[in-house]
Enzyme design. Structure first.
Site, mmCIF file in Angstrom:
data_model
loop_
_atom_site.group_PDB
_atom_site.id
_atom_site.type_symbol
_atom_site.label_atom_id
_atom_site.label_comp_id
_atom_site.label_asym_id
_atom_site.label_seq_id
_atom_site.Cartn_x
_atom_site.Cartn_y
_atom_site.Cartn_z
ATOM 1 N N ASP A 145 0.843 -1.549 0.320
ATOM 2 C CA ASP A 145 0.125 0.151 -0.079
ATOM 3 C C ASP A 145 0.668 1.226 -0.242
ATOM 4 O OD1 ASP A 145 -1.847 2.523 1.118
ATOM 5 O OD2 ASP A 145 -3.578 0.664 0.664
ATOM 6 N N TRP A 159 -5.771 1.598 -0.272
ATOM 7 C CA TRP A 159 -5.919 0.599 -1.093
ATOM 8 C C TRP A 159 -5.709 -0.740 -0.766
ATOM 9 C CZ3 TRP A 159 -7.017 4.022 -3.802
ATOM 10 C CH2 TRP A 159 -6.211 5.774 -4.108
ATOM 11 N N ASP A 160 -5.251 -1.229 0.120
ATOM 12 C CA ASP A 160 -5.616 -2.592 0.991
ATOM 13 C C ASP A 160 -6.916 -2.404 1.626
ATOM 14 O OD1 ASP A 160 -2.711 -3.172 0.899
ATOM 15 O OD2 ASP A 160 -2.555 -2.714 2.544
ATOM 16 N N VAL A 161 -7.492 -1.600 1.565
ATOM 17 C CA VAL A 161 -8.865 -2.022 2.161
ATOM 18 C C VAL A 161 -9.624 -2.102 1.093
ATOM 19 C CG1 VAL A 161 -10.850 -0.337 3.260
ATOM 20 C CG2 VAL A 161 -8.434 -0.508 4.178
ATOM 21 N N GLY A 221 -9.125 -5.106 -0.617
ATOM 22 C CA GLY A 221 -9.748 -6.356 0.011
ATOM 23 C C GLY A 221 -11.026 -7.068 -0.172
#
Length: 395
Positions: A131, A158-160, A163
């Site tokens: 991220d 960006w990770d969230v 996901g």
């Protein structure tokens, strides 16, 4: 309620944020999600913040409602057991970069032809990224803050988002399989999530069409009126107007409608237009700032809420937990759970309502024996033999 994904089984082999969020999203909607880790846990098992016991609050927060299996994944026997579990489930969610070897789609689909594999990569060509490196490149930190020095935000946005894309992509693949009987490998690149978002919000086209690069604006709202203000008791609030109704509400709540109208006349801009309010933002802010500075947060809240103004107080995590009813059992999102290794904590269910109540994260490896028995039909003696051989955790 009947869980939306009741009957779906997913094996997750992952670490860090994006893939675990994808798996947890599915688990919170009723899917049986089995997370497989190496013995002792994956690289994220001890990430901060930690409970006094040393248990990772990060890990338990991202793995609620899952089952946990640990195997010696560096051995052929452990890989064989993991492959058997994946074939039995028929769906794999992973962020491991295994294009070849035992966890490749080619090898696993030979065991289960209709296998669905949802794989997260760093970049579209298979390169590594996290991220923080993606965020640095995509432009948002240079538009954050008030000067030319880039400012990273602490949210792994960006990770969230990745996901949630993973969960959506997996559900789409499962729907295709239900209609056609076909599985397949679906890939998602973390960097593509960020670049797609920048394009979708118009920042790519703004450069191409207008030659414009969005500058850092501090806490001003880009393209409309919005900024932070200080209150008399040392708090700060964010105020925004993205509609004419909200703009008029600000004038009504503060009693400054006439003075604000004079700003538009003096600057020759239309304050009934977002662009006009943005152009006059400095002058509007100068008119409003003394009103906020003369009032406490409680007084501001009463006046703005009564007029339907779009605003919110700045809160640190402690203030959010201690003072905000949205972060309490008063909100159907939250309930208290007993989390192994942590104690009694407030946990979130799926934001999709109505939702099934939040469930604790498992103890690492706590479901190994049960899962191997249920999915692979292993006997107690066989499991004991694997444990003796070091393929399963001892004790």
């Amino acid at each position: 309620m009947t869980a939306s994904l009741d009957g779906m089984r997913v094996v997750e082999v992952s670490a860090f944020v994006a893939a675990p969020i994808g798996g947890m999203t599915l688990a919170q909607l009723g899917a049986e999600v089995i997370r497989i880790d190496p013995l002792g846990g994956n690289i994220d098992i001890g990430r901060w913040p930690l409970a006094p016991s040393g248990t990772s609050l990060y890990w338990t927060g991202l793995n609620k409602g899952k089952r946990s299996v640990t195997l010696a994944l560096n051995t052929p026997e452990g890989q064989e057991l993991a492959a058997g579990l994946i074939a039995s489930a028929g769906i794999l969610l992973t962020n491991l970069p295994a294009a070849t070897g035992w966890m490749s789609f080619a090898v696993l689909s030979a065991r289960r032809p209709d296998l669905i594999m949802m794989r997260l990569t760093g970049t579209h060509d298979g390169g590594n990224a996290i991220d923080y490196t993606v965020n640095a490149a995509v432009g948002f930190p240079t538009a954050t803050g008030e000067d030319e020095r880039p400012v990273n935000h602490v949210l792994p946005a960006w990770d969230v988002a990745a996901g949630l894309y993973l969960a959506t992509g997996l559900l789409a693949a499962e729907r295709r399989r239900a209609r056609s009987g076909e599985g397949g490998e679906v890939t998602l690149a973390l960097s593509d999530v960020a670049y797609a978002t920048a394009a979708n919000l118009g920042y790519v086209a703004d450069v191409q069409v207008n030659g414009h690069v969005r500058p850092p604006l501090g806490n001003w709202l880009y393209g409309a009126f919005g900024r932070d203000f200080a209150t008399r008791d040392g708090r700060r609030v964010m105020l925004a107007a993205i509609s004419n109704r909200q703009w008029r509400g600000i004038g009504k709540a503060t009693g400054l409608s006439d003075k604000l109208a004079l700003v538009g006349q003096a600057m020759e801009v239309n304050l009934e237009d977002e662009g006009g309010r943005y152009a006059a933002r400095e002058a509007i802010g100068a008119v409003l700032a003394p009103w906020f500075a003369a009032r406490t947060l409680a007084e501001v809240r009463t006046a703005l809420d009564a007029a339907g103004v779009l605003w919110g107080p700045y809160q640190d995590f402690g203030q959010m937990v201690r003072e905000d009813p949205r972060c309490s059992p008063a909100n159907p999102l939250f309930a208290e759970i007993e989390q192994p290794g942590v104690g009694r904590v407030l946990a979130a269910a799926s934001p999709l309502q109505p939702a099934i109540p939040p469930r604790p994260a498992p103890r690492l490896g706590g479901d190994t024996d049960a899962v191997l028995t249920e999915l692979l039909g292993l006997s107690a003696d066989r499991i004991a033999a694997y444990r003796e051989a070091g393929i399963l955790a001892r004790g």
